[in-house]
Motif scaffolding. Structure first.
Motif, PDB file in Angstrom:
ATOM      1  N   HIS A  13      -5.098 -56.511 -75.734  1.00 51.93           N
ATOM      2  CA  HIS A  13      -3.999 -57.165 -75.009  1.00 51.93           C
ATOM      3  C   HIS A  13      -3.085 -56.100 -74.417  1.00 51.93           C
ATOM      4  O   HIS A  13      -1.931 -55.937 -74.814  1.00 51.93           O
ATOM      5  CB  HIS A  13      -3.223 -58.081 -75.951  1.00 51.93           C
ATOM      6  CG  HIS A  13      -4.070 -59.110 -76.603  1.00 51.93           C
ATOM      7  ND1 HIS A  13      -4.601 -60.181 -75.908  1.00 51.93           N
ATOM      8  CD2 HIS A  13      -4.510 -59.230 -77.879  1.00 51.93           C
ATOM      9  CE1 HIS A  13      -5.310 -60.912 -76.739  1.00 51.93           C
ATOM     10  NE2 HIS A  13      -5.282 -60.363 -77.931  1.00 51.93           N
ATOM     11  N   TYR A  19       1.794 -61.010 -71.093  1.00 53.60           N
ATOM     12  CA  TYR A  19       0.725 -61.920 -71.492  1.00 53.60           C
ATOM     13  C   TYR A  19       1.204 -63.354 -71.325  1.00 53.60           C
ATOM     14  O   TYR A  19       2.299 -63.710 -71.752  1.00 53.60           O
ATOM     15  CB  TYR A  19       0.361 -61.639 -72.953  1.00 53.60           C
ATOM     16  CG  TYR A  19      -0.822 -62.391 -73.476  1.00 53.60           C
ATOM     17  CD1 TYR A  19      -2.109 -62.054 -73.100  1.00 53.60           C
ATOM     18  CD2 TYR A  19      -0.657 -63.433 -74.385  1.00 53.60           C
ATOM     19  CE1 TYR A  19      -3.203 -62.722 -73.608  1.00 53.60           C
ATOM     20  CE2 TYR A  19      -1.746 -64.098 -74.898  1.00 53.60           C
ATOM     21  CZ  TYR A  19      -3.015 -63.744 -74.509  1.00 53.60           C
ATOM     22  OH  TYR A  19      -4.097 -64.407 -75.024  1.00 53.60           O
ATOM     23  N   ASP A  23      -1.412 -67.380 -77.978  1.00 51.09           N
ATOM     24  CA  ASP A  23      -1.727 -66.272 -78.876  1.00 51.09           C
ATOM     25  C   ASP A  23      -3.079 -66.512 -79.538  1.00 51.09           C
ATOM     26  O   ASP A  23      -3.446 -67.647 -79.824  1.00 51.09           O
ATOM     27  CB  ASP A  23      -0.648 -66.137 -79.952  1.00 51.09           C
ATOM     28  CG  ASP A  23       0.656 -65.612 -79.382  1.00 51.09           C
ATOM     29  OD1 ASP A  23       0.599 -64.714 -78.533  1.00 51.09           O
ATOM     30  OD2 ASP A  23       1.720 -66.093 -79.797  1.00 51.09           O
ATOM     31  N   VAL A  41       0.920 -61.962 -82.443  1.00 50.41           N
ATOM     32  CA  VAL A  41       1.823 -62.560 -81.462  1.00 50.41           C
ATOM     33  C   VAL A  41       1.937 -61.547 -80.322  1.00 50.41           C
ATOM     34  O   VAL A  41       2.671 -60.564 -80.414  1.00 50.41           O
ATOM     35  CB  VAL A  41       3.201 -62.886 -82.076  1.00 50.41           C
ATOM     36  CG1 VAL A  41       4.100 -63.536 -81.040  1.00 50.41           C
ATOM     37  CG2 VAL A  41       3.040 -63.787 -83.290  1.00 50.41           C
ATOM     38  N   VAL A  42       1.179 -61.790 -79.257  1.00 53.73           N
ATOM     39  CA  VAL A  42       1.003 -60.806 -78.190  1.00 53.73           C
ATOM     40  C   VAL A  42       2.303 -60.523 -77.453  1.00 53.73           C
ATOM     41  O   VAL A  42       2.672 -59.367 -77.265  1.00 53.73           O
ATOM     42  CB  VAL A  42      -0.099 -61.258 -77.204  1.00 53.73           C
ATOM     43  CG1 VAL A  42      -0.245 -60.251 -76.077  1.00 53.73           C
ATOM     44  CG2 VAL A  42      -1.413 -61.443 -77.936  1.00 53.73           C
ATOM     45  N   ARG A  43       3.021 -61.554 -77.031  1.00 47.66           N
ATOM     46  CA  ARG A  43       4.231 -61.317 -76.231  1.00 47.66           C
ATOM     47  C   ARG A  43       5.312 -60.583 -77.006  1.00 47.66           C
ATOM     48  O   ARG A  43       6.130 -59.885 -76.424  1.00 47.66           O
ATOM     49  CB  ARG A  43       4.773 -62.625 -75.676  1.00 47.66           C
ATOM     50  CG  ARG A  43       4.032 -63.006 -74.396  1.00 47.66           C
ATOM     51  CD  ARG A  43       4.563 -64.255 -73.796  1.00 47.66           C
ATOM     52  NE  ARG A  43       3.729 -65.327 -74.318  1.00 47.66           N
ATOM     53  CZ  ARG A  43       4.108 -66.563 -74.466  1.00 47.66           C
ATOM     54  NH1 ARG A  43       5.312 -66.913 -74.142  1.00 47.66           N
ATOM     55  NH2 ARG A  43       3.281 -67.463 -74.937  1.00 47.66           N
TER      56      ARG A  43
END
Length: 57
Positions: A13, A19, A23, A41-43
């Motif tokens: 990611h 993003y 998730d 949790v990407v963001r």
């Protein structure tokens, strides 16, 4: 093991805060003596360890 998980998430990611999808689902990783459950949790650019299970061996 957690450090390897963080590197893999970073490579997968690349865009992090940009993003714009859901998730990925978390998972379980078995380690000597137990396991841990995590959520990416990407963001937020975070990996949360939500449970650690110690089996005593």
């Amino acid at each position: 093991m957690a450090e390897e998980l963080a590197r893999a998430a970073e490579a997968l990611h690349v865009h992090g805060r940009a993003y714009d999808d859901t998730d990925p689902s978390g998972g379980n990783i078995i380690v000597p003596g137990g396991m841990f459950t995590y959520q990416v949790v990407v963001r937020s650019e975070r990996i949360y360890v939500v449970q650690i299970t110690y089996l005593g061996f």
